[in-house]
Design a protein around this motif. Structure first.
Motif, PDB file in Angstrom:
ATOM      1  N   GLU A  12      38.334  46.251  31.602  1.00 57.68           N
ATOM      2  CA  GLU A  12      36.907  46.514  31.842  1.00 57.68           C
ATOM      3  C   GLU A  12      36.343  45.608  32.940  1.00 57.68           C
ATOM      4  O   GLU A  12      35.375  45.958  33.611  1.00 57.68           O
ATOM      5  CB  GLU A  12      36.107  46.339  30.547  1.00 57.68           C
ATOM      6  CG  GLU A  12      34.814  47.122  30.584  1.00 57.68           C
ATOM      7  CD  GLU A  12      34.369  47.612  29.219  1.00 57.68           C
ATOM      8  OE1 GLU A  12      34.931  47.169  28.207  1.00 57.68           O
ATOM      9  OE2 GLU A  12      33.432  48.440  29.188  1.00 57.68           O
ATOM     10  N   TYR A  13      36.934  44.435  33.124  1.00 55.84           N
ATOM     11  CA  TYR A  13      36.498  43.533  34.198  1.00 55.84           C
ATOM     12  C   TYR A  13      36.500  44.270  35.536  1.00 55.84           C
ATOM     13  O   TYR A  13      35.585  44.115  36.351  1.00 55.84           O
ATOM     14  CB  TYR A  13      37.431  42.318  34.257  1.00 55.84           C
ATOM     15  CG  TYR A  13      37.296  41.515  35.513  1.00 55.84           C
ATOM     16  CD1 TYR A  13      36.277  40.585  35.679  1.00 55.84           C
ATOM     17  CD2 TYR A  13      38.181  41.700  36.589  1.00 55.84           C
ATOM     18  CE1 TYR A  13      36.135  39.871  36.857  1.00 55.84           C
ATOM     19  CE2 TYR A  13      38.059  40.987  37.756  1.00 55.84           C
ATOM     20  CZ  TYR A  13      37.036  40.076  37.892  1.00 55.84           C
ATOM     21  OH  TYR A  13      36.900  39.377  39.069  1.00 55.84           O
ATOM     22  N   LEU A  14      37.530  45.099  35.741  1.00 57.44           N
ATOM     23  CA  LEU A  14      37.656  45.789  37.035  1.00 57.44           C
ATOM     24  C   LEU A  14      36.486  46.731  37.282  1.00 57.44           C
ATOM     25  O   LEU A  14      35.990  46.847  38.398  1.00 57.44           O
ATOM     26  CB  LEU A  14      38.978  46.563  37.089  1.00 57.44           C
ATOM     27  CG  LEU A  14      40.223  45.683  37.108  1.00 57.44           C
ATOM     28  CD1 LEU A  14      41.476  46.533  37.072  1.00 57.44           C
ATOM     29  CD2 LEU A  14      40.210  44.787  38.342  1.00 57.44           C
ATOM     30  N   ALA A  48      45.552  33.070  40.764  1.00 53.96           N
ATOM     31  CA  ALA A  48      44.572  33.886  40.038  1.00 53.96           C
ATOM     32  C   ALA A  48      44.338  35.176  40.837  1.00 53.96           C
ATOM     33  O   ALA A  48      43.222  35.483  41.258  1.00 53.96           O
ATOM     34  CB  ALA A  48      43.278  33.137  39.779  1.00 53.96           C
ATOM     35  N   CYS A  49      45.435  35.915  41.022  1.00 48.46           N
ATOM     36  CA  CYS A  49      45.428  37.090  41.921  1.00 48.46           C
ATOM     37  C   CYS A  49      44.726  38.295  41.328  1.00 48.46           C
ATOM     38  O   CYS A  49      44.454  39.265  42.030  1.00 48.46           O
ATOM     39  CB  CYS A  49      46.863  37.464  42.289  1.00 48.46           C
ATOM     40  SG  CYS A  49      47.859  37.980  40.855  1.00 48.46           S
ATOM     41  N   GLY A  50      44.450  38.285  40.011  1.00 45.01           N
ATOM     42  CA  GLY A  50      43.785  39.416  39.384  1.00 45.01           C
ATOM     43  C   GLY A  50      44.550  40.705  39.595  1.00 45.01           C
ATOM     44  O   GLY A  50      45.786  40.755  39.463  1.00 45.01           O
ATOM     45  N   GLY A  68      51.951  36.384  43.436  1.00 46.65           N
ATOM     46  CA  GLY A  68      50.643  36.351  42.779  1.00 46.65           C
ATOM     47  C   GLY A  68      50.817  35.722  41.413  1.00 46.65           C
ATOM     48  O   GLY A  68      51.852  35.929  40.755  1.00 46.65           O
ATOM     49  N   LEU A  69      49.842  34.947  40.982  1.00 45.59           N
ATOM     50  CA  LEU A  69      49.905  34.349  39.633  1.00 45.59           C
ATOM     51  C   LEU A  69      48.582  34.625  38.931  1.00 45.59           C
ATOM     52  O   LEU A  69      47.503  34.467  39.522  1.00 45.59           O
ATOM     53  CB  LEU A  69      50.145  32.845  39.740  1.00 45.59           C
ATOM     54  CG  LEU A  69      50.223  32.066  38.405  1.00 45.59           C
ATOM     55  CD1 LEU A  69      51.187  30.878  38.525  1.00 45.59           C
ATOM     56  CD2 LEU A  69      48.854  31.564  37.938  1.00 45.59           C
ATOM     57  N   ASP A  70      48.676  35.049  37.701  1.00 42.54           N
ATOM     58  CA  ASP A  70      47.462  35.287  36.905  1.00 42.54           C
ATOM     59  C   ASP A  70      47.833  35.211  35.423  1.00 42.54           C
ATOM     60  O   ASP A  70      49.006  35.374  35.054  1.00 42.54           O
ATOM     61  CB  ASP A  70      46.872  36.670  37.227  1.00 42.54           C
ATOM     62  CG  ASP A  70      45.379  36.736  36.947  1.00 42.54           C
ATOM     63  OD1 ASP A  70      44.579  36.560  37.888  1.00 42.54           O
ATOM     64  OD2 ASP A  70      45.008  36.937  35.769  1.00 42.54           O
ATOM     65  N   ASP A  74      46.795  42.616  31.712  1.00 41.30           N
ATOM     66  CA  ASP A  74      46.185  43.866  32.190  1.00 41.30           C
ATOM     67  C   ASP A  74      45.998  43.855  33.706  1.00 41.30           C
ATOM     68  O   ASP A  74      46.299  44.846  34.395  1.00 41.30           O
ATOM     69  CB  ASP A  74      44.797  44.065  31.558  1.00 41.30           C
ATOM     70  CG  ASP A  74      44.881  44.536  30.119  1.00 41.30           C
ATOM     71  OD1 ASP A  74      45.970  44.966  29.699  1.00 41.30           O
ATOM     72  OD2 ASP A  74      43.845  44.454  29.419  1.00 41.30           O
ATOM     73  N   LEU A  75      45.498  42.735  34.229  1.00 39.13           N
ATOM     74  CA  LEU A  75      45.237  42.694  35.674  1.00 39.13           C
ATOM     75  C   LEU A  75      46.541  42.629  36.461  1.00 39.13           C
ATOM     76  O   LEU A  75      46.657  43.240  37.529  1.00 39.13           O
ATOM     77  CB  LEU A  75      44.306  41.527  36.019  1.00 39.13           C
ATOM     78  CG  LEU A  75      42.893  41.617  35.409  1.00 39.13           C
ATOM     79  CD1 LEU A  75      41.982  40.538  35.995  1.00 39.13           C
ATOM     80  CD2 LEU A  75      42.253  42.993  35.613  1.00 39.13           C
ATOM     81  N   LEU A  76      47.548  41.935  35.933  1.00 41.40           N
ATOM     82  CA  LEU A  76      48.851  41.916  36.628  1.00 41.40           C
ATOM     83  C   LEU A  76      49.464  43.306  36.652  1.00 41.40           C
ATOM     84  O   LEU A  76      50.082  43.716  37.644  1.00 41.40           O
ATOM     85  CB  LEU A  76      49.792  40.913  35.957  1.00 41.40           C
ATOM     86  CG  LEU A  76      49.470  39.444  36.239  1.00 41.40           C
ATOM     87  CD1 LEU A  76      50.333  38.528  35.367  1.00 41.40           C
ATOM     88  CD2 LEU A  76      49.676  39.100  37.717  1.00 41.40           C
ATOM     89  N   GLY A 136      37.175  26.149  37.937  1.00 40.73           N
ATOM     90  CA  GLY A 136      36.076  25.590  37.136  1.00 40.73           C
ATOM     91  C   GLY A 136      35.938  26.281  35.786  1.00 40.73           C
ATOM     92  O   GLY A 136      34.899  26.195  35.140  1.00 40.73           O
ATOM     93  N   TYR A 137      36.992  26.965  35.357  1.00 42.22           N
ATOM     94  CA  TYR A 137      36.902  27.774  34.139  1.00 42.22           C
ATOM     95  C   TYR A 137      37.027  26.945  32.861  1.00 42.22           C
ATOM     96  O   TYR A 137      36.607  27.373  31.794  1.00 42.22           O
ATOM     97  CB  TYR A 137      38.020  28.830  34.123  1.00 42.22           C
ATOM     98  CG  TYR A 137      37.837  29.952  35.116  1.00 42.22           C
ATOM     99  CD1 TYR A 137      36.744  29.998  35.974  1.00 42.22           C
ATOM    100  CD2 TYR A 137      38.763  30.985  35.195  1.00 42.22           C
ATOM    101  CE1 TYR A 137      36.597  31.031  36.883  1.00 42.22           C
ATOM    102  CE2 TYR A 137      38.607  32.030  36.088  1.00 42.22           C
ATOM    103  CZ  TYR A 137      37.531  32.041  36.930  1.00 42.22           C
ATOM    104  OH  TYR A 137      37.377  33.076  37.823  1.00 42.22           O
ATOM    105  N   PHE A 138      37.657  25.769  32.972  1.00 43.92           N
ATOM    106  CA  PHE A 138      37.971  25.027  31.748  1.00 43.92           C
ATOM    107  C   PHE A 138      36.823  24.105  31.365  1.00 43.92           C
ATOM    108  O   PHE A 138      36.087  23.616  32.228  1.00 43.92           O
ATOM    109  CB  PHE A 138      39.283  24.249  31.947  1.00 43.92           C
ATOM    110  CG  PHE A 138      40.405  25.160  32.365  1.00 43.92           C
ATOM    111  CD1 PHE A 138      40.963  26.033  31.452  1.00 43.92           C
ATOM    112  CD2 PHE A 138      40.832  25.206  33.679  1.00 43.92           C
ATOM    113  CE1 PHE A 138      41.961  26.927  31.841  1.00 43.92           C
ATOM    114  CE2 PHE A 138      41.820  26.081  34.078  1.00 43.92           C
ATOM    115  CZ  PHE A 138      42.390  26.945  33.157  1.00 43.92           C
TER     116      PHE A 138
END
Ligand SMILES: C[S@@+](CC[C@H](N)C(=O)[O-])C[C@H]1O[C@@H](n2cnc3c(N)ncnc32)[C@H](O)[C@@H]1O
Length: 269
Positions: A12-14, A48-50, A68-70, A74-76, A136-138
């Motif tokens: 749903e983020y997409l 964080a390639c989403g 890419g790393l995430d 779902d996004l990968l 800055g997510y943590f």
């Protein structure tokens, strides 16, 4: 309790961020390449390639050793599909520990499912990009600093780290506490605020499908200033840190809506 970033970056983020699309990614990559003249032949990590829009843009721009790393499965998966649609022969999703990490190659973009605090490479990448406020997510500062240390360790000597981050002052001055919009089949309501200690910007998106039950997505990002970021990058080992107000290299001013940081691992150019 599940952390917000473990549950807010699903399919749903997409649709909620549909305007963050491939066209924008292509413009961003073209601006970054003009700013930094990156090598297209050396390994590059999209951290964080989403869903892979920047990886697709990088491929179109001629970069051909891409990783890419995430964290989001779902996004990968969406990234693998986008890369396959783009004509990439292999876009394996690999989990460190469970799989050997394949080498990126012109016909192979490697997608790593991992936490950005623990990038499973050492002295490897010529370039690491972190695009669209993926920092800055943590909750704890030390955890955010672990991302910078991990990026530093994953870069080869002389490598460059570019971070496209928010501008703390702009966010504070332009915070829209509430807005809403109709989308086909649903209503979307956003509520934004600064945390009571003023250190984070928090957003709650409530999505109510027509005739269905509302559900919520949270976001919470630590507001570091430019001088905070310079200090954190230096503490992680980076040298020659430059700050810009955009990916095009505009000067950083109080009116800048973004903070773009470019930091090198020694030896600096
Ligand atoms: C704002 S999105 C940006 C995505 C991408 N850079 C872009 O420009 O489209 C942030 C990304 O960070 C990822 N993420 C969140 N927490 C993470 C973590 N702890 N480790 C790795 N990735 C994470 C999310 O899954 C999401 O894909």
């Amino acid at each position: 309790m599940t952390a917000w970033y473990e549950e807010s970056f699903g399919k749903e983020y997409l649709s909620l961020y549909a305007h963050r699309d491939l066209a924008e990614a292509c413009a961003n990559i073209s601006a970054i390449h003009a700013l930094l003249a990156l090598s297209k032949d050396e390994p590059l990590l999209d951290l964080a390639c989403g869903a892979g829009r920047c990886l697709v843009a990088l491929r179109r721009a001629g970069f051909h050793r891409l990783v890419g790393l995430d964290l989001s499965a779902d996004l990968l998966q969406a990234a693998a599909e986008a890369l396959t649609d783009e004509g990439v022969a292999e876009a394996p999703i690999v989990t460190p520990g469970a799989h050997d990490l394949p080498e990126p190659a012109p016909q192979r973009v490697v997608l790593v499912q991992a936490d950005m605090r623990r990038i499973p490479y050492r002295d490897y990448f010529a370039t690491i990009l972190s695009i669209f406020t993926s920092f800055g997510y943590f909750e704890a500062d030390d955890e955010n600093e672990a991302v910078l240390r991990s990026a530093y360790d994953a870069l080869r000597p002389g490598g460059v780290f570019l971070m496209d981050y928010l501008s703390r002052d702009w966010v504070i001055d332009n915070l829209v506490p509430e807005d809403e919009r109709r989308q086909p089949g649903r209503h979307v309501h956003n509520r934004r605020r600064l945390s009571p200690d003023g250190r984070r910007v928090e957003k709650v998106t409530t999505v109510t499908p027509d005739g269905g039950e509302a559900h919520q997505f949270r976001e919470s990002v630590r507001l570091y200033s430019e001088s905070d970021m310079r200090r954190l990058l230096a503490a992680a080992g980076f040298r020659s840190v430059a700050a810009y107000g955009s990916l095009s290299g505009d000067c950083c001013t109080p009116q800048s809506s973004r903070l773009v940081l470019v930091a090198h691992k020694e030896p600096c150019p």
